[in-house]
Design a protein around this motif. Structure first.
Motif: not given
Lengths: 114, 113
Positions: B44-46, B33, A103, A101, B57-59, A95, B35
């Motif tokens: 997907q990142f949490i 982290s 992607i 993070k 913080r992810g979506n 990111s 995911y």
């Protein structure tokens, strides 16, 4: 926002053939780029990463990838496929805000047949 | 040295229940982290925690929460489970707060029925 596109959800090659897995990214700032491999029922293992040094990056198990800024690509190659290379491969980009993070792309499943 | 360990490896829950997933980072790593990997998709990142503070913080909805303990282990909690929460939940640890070198655990496979 950054995104990663992996062209081809499934790729099949013969043992000994060239492996080419494609990855394109979109990022507003120079990214860090990664390839991870996932074997069945396992987590992700880092194959290689680009962090703004040499554009041709060598990784484990004979894999390498080339960062091409003009094409926003980071394709993964291996000259000669082995049966043990059959797995799911994920391309990822950090990111831009904080680089904290990853992607990921949707993944490419590589099948290697005799 | 032990890698990133996650427990349990598999879990079956029903809709509306609550679940807690656990992660122990590599010794010396201060960042954890989380995911979510839905079948057929990329992770997907949490959340990211570093030095016991939330750094990202992810979506994801507020039903998802996490925390990091003084020994740097972490828990991911999901309330009011939905069928769509069925996924492989991956934990990753790193020395610092950047994602340049993440080490992933084998994940917890959550099935919501």
């Amino acid at each position: 926002a950054q995104s990663v596109t992996q062209l081809g959800s499934h790729v099949s090659v013969s043992e000994g053939a060239l492996v080419l897995l494609r990855c394109n990214y979109s990022s507003s700032v120079p990214p860090y780029l990664f390839w991870y491999v996932q074997y069945p029922n396992q987590g992700l293992q880092l194959l290689l990463k680009y962090t703004s040094a040499a554009t041709l990056v060598k990784g484990i198990n004979g894999f390498e990838a080339e960062f091409k800024k003009s094409e926003t690509s980071f394709h993964l190659t291996k000259p000669s496929a082995h049966m043990s290379d059959a797995a799911e491969y994920f391309c990822a980009v950090t990111s831009s805000g904080g680089y904290n993070k990853l992607i990921f792309g949707a993944g490419t499943r590589l099948a290697v047949h005799p | 040295d032990a890698g990133v360990t996650q427990s349990p490896t598999h879990l079956i829950k029903t809709r509306g229940q609550h679940v807690t997933l656990r992660c122990s980072p590599i010794s010396g790593h201060k960042s954890v982290s989380w995911y979510q990997q839905v079948l057929g998709q990329g992770p997907q990142f949490i959340f990211q925690y570093y030095e016991k503070e939330e750094r990202g913080r992810g979506n994801f909805p507020d039903r998802f929460s996490a925390r990091q303990f003084p020994n740097y282990s972490s828990e991911l909690n999901v309330n009011a489970l939905l069928l769509g929460d069925s996924a492989l939940y991956l934990c990753a640890s790193s020395l610092g707060d950047r994602a340049e070198k993440l080490f992933f655990g084998s994940g917890t496979q959550l099935s919501v029925l």
